[in-house]
Motif scaffolding. Sequence first.
Motif, mmCIF file in Angstrom:
data_model
loop_
_atom_site.group_PDB
_atom_site.id
_atom_site.type_symbol
_atom_site.label_atom_id
_atom_site.label_comp_id
_atom_site.label_asym_id
_atom_site.label_seq_id
_atom_site.Cartn_x
_atom_site.Cartn_y
_atom_site.Cartn_z
ATOM 1 N N ARG A 459 -6.384 8.175 -0.142
ATOM 2 C CA ARG A 459 -6.128 6.734 0.011
ATOM 3 C C ARG A 459 -6.211 6.011 -1.329
ATOM 4 N NH1 ARG A 459 -9.677 5.995 4.545
ATOM 5 N NH2 ARG A 459 -8.449 6.558 6.337
ATOM 6 N N HIS A 460 -7.258 6.309 -2.096
ATOM 7 C CA HIS A 460 -7.452 5.600 -3.366
ATOM 8 C C HIS A 460 -6.346 5.903 -4.366
ATOM 9 C CE1 HIS A 460 -12.074 5.287 -2.677
ATOM 10 N NE2 HIS A 460 -11.400 4.344 -2.051
ATOM 11 N N CYS A 463 -2.291 5.917 -1.617
ATOM 12 C CA CYS A 463 -1.928 4.919 -0.605
ATOM 13 C C CYS A 463 -0.889 5.477 0.348
ATOM 14 C CB CYS A 463 -1.375 3.641 -1.240
ATOM 15 S SG CYS A 463 -2.513 2.927 -2.377
ATOM 16 N N ASP A 464 -1.101 6.662 0.776
ATOM 17 C CA ASP A 464 -0.100 7.352 1.572
ATOM 18 C C ASP A 464 -0.735 7.776 2.893
ATOM 19 O OD1 ASP A 464 2.215 9.918 0.462
ATOM 20 O OD2 ASP A 464 2.298 8.482 2.104
ATOM 21 N N HIS A 465 0.058 8.198 3.826
ATOM 22 C CA HIS A 465 -0.506 8.708 5.081
ATOM 23 C C HIS A 465 -0.165 10.180 5.225
ATOM 24 C CE1 HIS A 465 -1.827 4.889 6.474
ATOM 25 N NE2 HIS A 465 -0.662 4.374 6.116
#
Length: 475
Positions: A459-460, A463-465
């Motif tokens: 995430r840091h 910023c993806d899933h």
Amino acid sequence: MKHSGNYTKNSWGFHPSKSSREKQLPSVLVLGAGIAGVVAARILHDTGFDVTVLEARTRLGGRIWTIDDFGVPVDMGASWIHGTKGNPLTRWCESLGIHLKRFPVKMPYFFERGQGIGFFRIARKAHRGLTKFILQYFRLLLRCNSPTRSLRNTDYSISDIFDPLIHDLSLPALDRRMILWLRSLQEAINGAPASKVAMSELEIPNLFSLYTVPFTGFARLIEDAVSGLNVILNCEVEKVIWKREKVEVLTSKGSFKADAVIVTFPVGVLRSRRLIFEPPLPEEKIRAIESIPYGDNAVLDKVAIRYESPLCPANWEQFARLPELKNDSTLFTLWTNMQSLTGVPVYVGYFAGTDGAYIDCNYREVSILNEAMEKLKNMLNQDLPDVLSWKVTRWLSDPWTLGSYSFESTESTELDRIELSRPVAKKLYFAGEATHPEHYGTVHGALLSGQEAAVALHRHHCCDHFSSPAAPWMR
Ligand SMILES: Cc1cc2nc3c(=O)[nH]c(=O)nc-3n(C[C@H](O)[C@H](O)[C@H](O)COP(=O)(O)OP(=O)(O)OC[C@H]3O[C@@H](n4cnc5c(N)ncnc54)[C@H](O)[C@@H]3O)c2cc1C
């Protein structure tokens, strides 16, 4: 070294999403190749990060250590899956076709002067002591004025339940020995001194057979996670320099640089002077490391012995001895009969608590073996068959463990674990069994902590899933 493992296929199914494939993703060093480290590394590797794992030992797995010395797998570290329902390990084992066996399904047999006596027979004889034990437990529980499940930081330790009864001269000696045995079991389960372990941790295992064992041993999971990863073994981390643009890690095999690191070392190692962070970690982090109960002059260790012929019937899954009240230790009060699982007469004895810590630190391995065999001989009241091979653990003296696992003491709180798991400056991430607020001290707790650290780092930095399907237990 790329780890191909012995298995060509692994059970992971991450597919890097389009945006991760297109981006130049950061580099990550994962420090430690235990379950937390390899799970974190696998997730990040499969989502497109450039990952390297650095491990001090010449083997993978850390406190997962499946040996094959006896011709059948025997786990010298973790061996049980605690609570199968909803446990990610169950799903993972199923996805690999690993057979899980409920074990043990029966209570142990006790040896008294060479005679094997069933648990319930001996419990009936010791009924006065056991009734007092139950009353004492509920008396303290009511004083805590709180439901068992939320008991934390109680004033009461496990000793507070057991010790008054062990010294209660109105009870028959057998009853007091039974209470002493139960106390030694708690020290083994927690790998900690009874005087420190919070009363909420009291566990009477076996009654409901909630544990299972993976037939292949736990190492098969490590093999599965690690295949294709870049792992450098025999590489002890000595210093982590983290306030520059890149984190630099100095090791016995030279220096490595990356955008971020995930530290998965046991609390004992984080506390030791062998490992330096430059600059030092934030004060709250240091306080958390100092506060999480770990080691504390106690341990859980194992000795595994393969005999030429069986010592007892194969269906006696576990057998035990009641310690004497005077001039005796609480060493080797419980044995697991691996013959009932593998067909081979291998017996695993446990030495734990403060007595266990003493021999872990002061005895040679062969002296520990002799101590174990002496206890076995006295229990069975017979000469033992020839020993074909044996293995001893010394998790407390082991420089890369310095204890067996973290536990919950009368003074600790889950906030320390949460603090330890908190990332620092988007560069240092922390995982490992001790960082899990609920499932500390277990394999699945360590696994979940590795997953959480990987997700936080993802995430840091991205910023993806994740795109599914993902880890074997998430499907
Ligand atoms: C005797 C015993 C029995 C257990 N039984 C069970 C059980 O039945 N069920 C259960 O769920 N759990 C059990 N556990 C607990 C379980 O094994 C651990 O909680 C879990 O394996 C911890 O995984 P981890 O990745 O957090 O740490 P580890 O497995 O300890 O991984 C950390 C890694 O870091 C490496 N390392 C340390 N220092 C350095 C350094 N300076 N440089 C480089 N590498 C370093 C270590 O070698 C290790 O490989 C048991 C543990 C023990 C000791």
